[in-house]
Design a protein around this motif. Structure first.
Motif, PDB file in Angstrom:
ATOM      1  N   MET A 295      -4.961   8.432   2.969  1.00  0.00           N
ATOM      2  CA  MET A 295      -4.853   7.052   3.453  1.00  0.00           C
ATOM      3  C   MET A 295      -6.241   6.472   3.715  1.00  0.00           C
ATOM      4  O   MET A 295      -6.493   5.286   3.448  1.00  0.00           O
ATOM      5  CB  MET A 295      -3.998   7.004   4.721  1.00  0.00           C
ATOM      6  CG  MET A 295      -2.527   7.278   4.471  1.00  0.00           C
ATOM      7  SD  MET A 295      -1.562   7.203   5.987  1.00  0.00           S
ATOM      8  CE  MET A 295       0.113   7.251   5.333  1.00  0.00           C
ATOM      9  N   GLY A 296      -7.147   7.303   4.237  1.00  0.00           N
ATOM     10  CA  GLY A 296      -8.514   6.843   4.476  1.00  0.00           C
ATOM     11  C   GLY A 296      -9.219   6.447   3.193  1.00  0.00           C
ATOM     12  O   GLY A 296      -9.940   5.436   3.150  1.00  0.00           O
TER      13      GLY A 296
ATOM     14  N   LYS B 116      -9.372  -3.670   9.071  1.00  0.00           N
ATOM     15  CA  LYS B 116      -7.996  -3.640   8.567  1.00  0.00           C
ATOM     16  C   LYS B 116      -7.777  -4.757   7.550  1.00  0.00           C
ATOM     17  O   LYS B 116      -7.955  -5.937   7.870  1.00  0.00           O
ATOM     18  CB  LYS B 116      -7.012  -3.805   9.727  1.00  0.00           C
ATOM     19  CG  LYS B 116      -5.541  -3.821   9.303  1.00  0.00           C
ATOM     20  CD  LYS B 116      -4.651  -4.053  10.511  1.00  0.00           C
ATOM     21  CE  LYS B 116      -3.195  -4.203  10.085  1.00  0.00           C
ATOM     22  NZ  LYS B 116      -2.971  -5.384   9.240  1.00  0.00           N
TER      23      LYS B 116
ATOM     24  N   GLY C 183      -5.486   5.891   8.276  1.00  0.00           N
ATOM     25  CA  GLY C 183      -6.672   5.836   7.429  1.00  0.00           C
ATOM     26  C   GLY C 183      -7.945   5.740   8.240  1.00  0.00           C
ATOM     27  O   GLY C 183      -8.952   6.385   7.913  1.00  0.00           O
ATOM     28  N   TYR C 184      -7.913   4.933   9.300  1.00  0.00           N
ATOM     29  CA  TYR C 184      -9.086   4.796  10.174  1.00  0.00           C
ATOM     30  C   TYR C 184      -9.407   6.124  10.854  1.00  0.00           C
ATOM     31  O   TYR C 184     -10.574   6.500  10.995  1.00  0.00           O
ATOM     32  CB  TYR C 184      -8.828   3.709  11.221  1.00  0.00           C
ATOM     33  CG  TYR C 184     -10.043   3.364  12.042  1.00  0.00           C
ATOM     34  CD1 TYR C 184     -10.395   4.116  13.158  1.00  0.00           C
ATOM     35  CD2 TYR C 184     -10.850   2.281  11.696  1.00  0.00           C
ATOM     36  CE1 TYR C 184     -11.513   3.797  13.918  1.00  0.00           C
ATOM     37  CE2 TYR C 184     -11.982   1.966  12.437  1.00  0.00           C
ATOM     38  CZ  TYR C 184     -12.302   2.720  13.543  1.00  0.00           C
ATOM     39  OH  TYR C 184     -13.411   2.412  14.283  1.00  0.00           O
TER      40      TYR C 184
ATOM     41  N   MET D 135      -2.298  -4.856   5.144  1.00  0.00           N
ATOM     42  CA  MET D 135      -2.034  -3.423   5.292  1.00  0.00           C
ATOM     43  C   MET D 135      -1.219  -3.179   6.558  1.00  0.00           C
ATOM     44  O   MET D 135      -1.568  -3.692   7.632  1.00  0.00           O
ATOM     45  CB  MET D 135      -3.352  -2.638   5.352  1.00  0.00           C
ATOM     46  CG  MET D 135      -3.169  -1.132   5.513  1.00  0.00           C
ATOM     47  SD  MET D 135      -4.748  -0.223   5.463  1.00  0.00           S
ATOM     48  CE  MET D 135      -5.085  -0.239   3.697  1.00  0.00           C
TER      49      MET D 135
ATOM     50  N   TYR E  35       0.815  -1.207   0.000  1.00  0.00           N
ATOM     51  CA  TYR E  35       0.000   0.000   0.000  1.00  0.00           C
ATOM     52  C   TYR E  35       0.853   1.264   0.000  1.00  0.00           C
ATOM     53  O   TYR E  35       1.802   1.400   0.775  1.00  0.00           O
ATOM     54  CB  TYR E  35      -0.922   0.018   1.219  1.00  0.00           C
ATOM     55  CG  TYR E  35      -1.974  -1.053   1.167  1.00  0.00           C
ATOM     56  CD1 TYR E  35      -1.756  -2.296   1.744  1.00  0.00           C
ATOM     57  CD2 TYR E  35      -3.186  -0.837   0.518  1.00  0.00           C
ATOM     58  CE1 TYR E  35      -2.711  -3.296   1.674  1.00  0.00           C
ATOM     59  CE2 TYR E  35      -4.146  -1.826   0.446  1.00  0.00           C
ATOM     60  CZ  TYR E  35      -3.905  -3.058   1.015  1.00  0.00           C
ATOM     61  OH  TYR E  35      -4.846  -4.033   0.944  1.00  0.00           O
TER      62      TYR E  35
ATOM     63  N   TYR F 200      -3.076   1.727   8.437  1.00  0.00           N
ATOM     64  CA  TYR F 200      -4.470   1.503   8.829  1.00  0.00           C
ATOM     65  C   TYR F 200      -4.920   2.502   9.891  1.00  0.00           C
ATOM     66  O   TYR F 200      -6.024   3.060   9.803  1.00  0.00           O
ATOM     67  CB  TYR F 200      -4.631   0.077   9.351  1.00  0.00           C
ATOM     68  CG  TYR F 200      -5.985  -0.204   9.954  1.00  0.00           C
ATOM     69  CD1 TYR F 200      -7.133  -0.228   9.168  1.00  0.00           C
ATOM     70  CD2 TYR F 200      -6.129  -0.420  11.324  1.00  0.00           C
ATOM     71  CE1 TYR F 200      -8.378  -0.470   9.720  1.00  0.00           C
ATOM     72  CE2 TYR F 200      -7.367  -0.669  11.886  1.00  0.00           C
ATOM     73  CZ  TYR F 200      -8.494  -0.692  11.083  1.00  0.00           C
ATOM     74  OH  TYR F 200      -9.719  -0.921  11.637  1.00  0.00           O
TER      75      TYR F 200
ATOM     76  N   ASN G 232     -11.035  -2.058   0.966  1.00  0.00           N
ATOM     77  CA  ASN G 232     -12.124  -2.896   1.471  1.00  0.00           C
ATOM     78  C   ASN G 232     -13.345  -2.882   0.568  1.00  0.00           C
ATOM     79  O   ASN G 232     -14.197  -3.767   0.639  1.00  0.00           O
ATOM     80  CB  ASN G 232     -12.544  -2.434   2.872  1.00  0.00           C
ATOM     81  CG  ASN G 232     -11.523  -2.788   3.937  1.00  0.00           C
ATOM     82  OD1 ASN G 232     -10.847  -3.799   3.835  1.00  0.00           O
ATOM     83  ND2 ASN G 232     -11.405  -1.949   4.949  1.00  0.00           N
TER      84      ASN G 232
ATOM     85  N   LEU H  52      -7.833   3.146   2.123  1.00  0.00           N
ATOM     86  CA  LEU H  52      -8.349   2.105   3.014  1.00  0.00           C
ATOM     87  C   LEU H  52      -9.768   1.705   2.614  1.00  0.00           C
ATOM     88  O   LEU H  52     -10.096   0.507   2.520  1.00  0.00           O
ATOM     89  CB  LEU H  52      -8.319   2.601   4.462  1.00  0.00           C
ATOM     90  CG  LEU H  52      -9.040   1.751   5.520  1.00  0.00           C
ATOM     91  CD1 LEU H  52      -8.488   0.329   5.559  1.00  0.00           C
ATOM     92  CD2 LEU H  52      -8.927   2.417   6.894  1.00  0.00           C
TER      93      LEU H  52
END
Length: 699
Positions: free
Chosen positions: A449-450, A466, A478-479, A470, A407, A475, A457, A453
């Motif tokens: 990054m989010g 996650k 991004g989260y 990754m 990633y 993660y 998914n 991510l």
């Protein structure tokens, strides 16, 4: 159900279905002798679910039907069973080489489902042009000679008690099944008194309406869902109306543009007429179709008057309603929120997955094809199918492109970020809050990054899981963005290929709309964009599947529960509005509001300054909207029930919000002026908190 027309419309459907869907709709292909049900790709299933829920939204019944995995498994077996016998029947015989267990599952689906076939013969060759989404249009038409007397497929899809469904399709000979009959657990004839009481409760409508119409009277009705041969229907709430007969019911249909009138049943014999019993979807249905109508036109309004009904309370019952047809905003991809891979409505703003998007464009142009039948028009349609996805996919918006497994977030070009920032600040300027929000580099890094991510998914959610490959740090960042941001996606399908079709600068409009069934109760994405305390944002986008994040939630550095007295005083100071206004409105009361930022289905909102107003008592708040041009009023909350109304708490963007959306608004027009009056609020200084404002629309 059989397709009734073999004209240019079918040719276009054949082309579109073949290019967009038929080439690869399966995770695993069905098989014959030996038999394998196969499995349909989840995105294809959810496209079909979106189509069904869009129809239900049009007519005003609950549009939150979900996919049931067991119903889908049975429906897929049913589609293969019908394809094997190559006969459209709810009671197919068992092929000699099919196992009992396979046949039992398939037979359960065909006897509890809507069934359809769409295929074309070219010499000895058979070509299927069935798609799951198109099968819903076929069911809603339901006006061929074998179905018009009951319009049963339509009524099952319109059944307000419906909560779940399943889809199956076999493209070898073009058969489809939609599982629609979700029956009460026991036969009503064998129920105990207590069970019978529960059965009667189960039969209650989950809506307050006394009847359901097709074409829809709740919203402008798309002409892609209705033509001259389509029957009109009115489904009667069995708990409101007694049983009626064709000889006692009279129907009058009026075309308002010229006053021409058609009479049916006890009133006359100007076309097809029937009253179908409650053996389908548990409610009676009045069905009529006028003779001598060559077509319906956009903007045309028709009125229906029904007499001869009796209510269960002993009073006589009559019905009247109006239908207005439209040829705009007809694709469900414009009217429904996106769905996640588990079938729930998205938690992100403005998500509008468009697997059916190009197909809807084709349907929109069909009238031109049918009228002219010119090769140029057909070629133009093919160009739309082939070219549109690549226009989005080829746009170079990156300095460095995102990568997957391993990633890399990538980075978006500064001019793209600045365009998105300008759009956000324009929305804030319209609403009268500070429009000097700046880009924060760290927020932008996390938002990028989010977006990757979410793309990894392929699920629109503020709490993404996650991916196993990754890195933890990627993660976590991004989260953080997904849980502190507005999120959206938009994508199109071309055969088995998926293209992201989202642009950063368009996401703010999606968030400000925010009126789909999942988001209208809070308008959270809109309220974060309008938050007067907002100073910095970040943007991220991943164009592989079209996901985007706007980082909008700037929190006080220390949690409220951990504050000392002096820190708490600073927290309260931080919560103050940096403007003098006591409330913020959308559409804007500060400036003429452009109609490109508002349409008939968009909810109105008033955000209340928490430092001025006490917490609302929803039961005491009244809102009155007045269209100043003609004085017509709509009342909400304590004042009345002329549309959607909600008081949303301050858990979004720190302030309470009044949300209302009037029924039966067909459109807003340039130069149109509206007044909003709100009563029942209380100020913190003890005074009544009534407020009033004016909105003027402009091009």
């Amino acid at each position: 159900m059989r397709l009734k027309k073999f004209s240019a419309i079918l040719f276009i459907l054949f082309i579109s279905a073949t290019l967009l869907h038929a080439s690869d709709i399966y995770d695993s292909e069905p098989g014959f002798s030996p038999y394998y049900a196969g499995s349909v790709r989840s995105d294809v299933l959810y496209d079909a679910l979106d189509e069904l829920n869009y129809v239900r939204w049009l007519i005003g019944v609950p549009d939150d039907v979900v996919l049931d995995s067991e119903m889908t498994r049975k429906a897929q077996h049913g589609a293969v069973l019908l394809d094997a016998v190559d006969r459209l029947t709810h009671t197919p015989s068992k092929p000699s080489d099919m196992s009992d267990s396979f046949y039992s599952l398939g037979y359960d689906a065909t006897t509890h489902g809507n069934i359809a076939v769409a295929k074309m013969y070219t010499g000895s060759e058979v070509q299927s042009y069935m798609t799951l989404s198109y099968s819903t249009k076929m069911y809603m038409d339901d006006s061929d000679s074998s179905n018009i007397s009951r319009v049963g497929h339509r009524r099952w899809l319109m059944n307000p008690r419906m909560t779940r469904t399943g889809f199956g399709i076999s493209t070898r000979n073009g058969y489809a099944v939609t599982y629609v009959i979700d029956e009460f657990d026991s036969n009503s004839d064998t129920l105990s008194e207590e069970e019978y009481a529960r059965y009667l409760e189960w039969l209650e409508w989950p809506i307050s309406d006394e009847y359901i119409t097709w074409p829809a009277s709740k919203h402008s009705h798309p002409l892609t869902y209705f033509d001259a041969d389509t029957a009109w229907s009115v489904t009667l709430n069995r708990n409101v109306f007694d049983t009626c007969t064709a000889s006692s019911v009279g129907v009058m249909l009026v075309r308002e543009s010229d006053g021409e009138t058609w009479h049916f049943g006890a009133s006359g014999n100007d076309g097809y007429f029937n009253v179908a019993d409650d053996s389908v979807a548990y409610d009676q249905c009045i069905i009529f179709r006028p003779d001598g109508v060559s077509g319906y036109s956009s903007g045309e309004t028709w009125s229906v008057y029904i007499t001869g009904l009796n209510r269960s309370d002993g009073n006589s019952g009559s019905i009247s309603y109006s239908v207005t047809f439209t040829d705009t905003s007809t694709g469900y991809e414009e009217d429904l929120p996106a769905t996640t891979q588990n079938g729930s409505k998205s938690s992100g703003g403005g998500g509008c997955e468009s697997g059916f998007g190009v197909y809807a464009v084709i349907l929109l142009f069909m009238p031109a094809v049918i009228r002219r039948r010119k090769l140029a028009v057909i070629l133009a349609l093919l160009m739309i199918v082939v070219i549109v996805p690549s226009v989005f996919a080829d746009e170079n918006i990156y300095l460095t492109r995102p990568e997957f497994s391993p990633y890399k977030a990538g980075s978006v070009r500064r001019e793209i970020l600045n365009e998105a920032l300008a759009e956000l600040n324009y929305a804030r300027w319209l609403s009268g809050v500070p429009n000097n929000v700046t880009l924060n580099e760290e927020y932008t890094r996390r938002a990028q990054m989010g977006a990757v991510l979410l793309d990894a998914n392929d699920i629109l959610t503020h709490t993404p899981e996650k991916p196993h490959d990754m890195p933890e740090n990627f993660y976590e960042l991004g989260y953080d963005a997904a849980s502190h941001g507005n999120i959206a996606y938009y994508k199109v399908y071309k055969g088995s290929k998926v293209y992201g079709a989202l642009r950063l600068k368009d996401t703010t409009k999606m968030y400000m709309e925010d009126t789909d069934g999942h988001n209208v109760g809070a308008l959270g994405h809109r309220r974060w964009i309008m938050n007067p305390r907002l100073k910095q944002v970040g943007f991220g986008i991943s164009t592989r599947l079209g996901y985007s994040v706007t980082y909008v939630i700037e929190e006080f550095p220390i949690k409220k529960q951990e504050l000392s007295r002096s820190e708490y005083a600073k927290y309260l100071d931080w919560l103050k509005w940096p403007i003098d206004d006591e409330f913020i409105t959308w559409p804007s009361s500060k400036r003429p509001h452009p109609l490109s930022w508002f349409e008939a289905k968009t909810a109105w909102s008033v955000t209340l300054n928490r430092n001025v107003f006490d917490e609302c008592n929803p039961g005491s708040v009244s809102v009155i909207m007045t269209r100043i041009d003609d004085g017509k009023m709509w009342r909400f909350g304590h004042a009345g029930n002329d549309g959607y109304f909600e008081v949303a708490p301050n858990n979004v963007a720190y302030d309470e919000c009044l949300i209302f959306c009037p029924d039966d608004i067909k459109r807003y027009s340039p130069g149109e002026t509206w007044r909003v009056d709100v009563h029942g609020l209380k100020r913190k200084d003890g005074r009544p908190g009534n407020l009033s404002y004016i909105v003027s629309f402009t091009r």
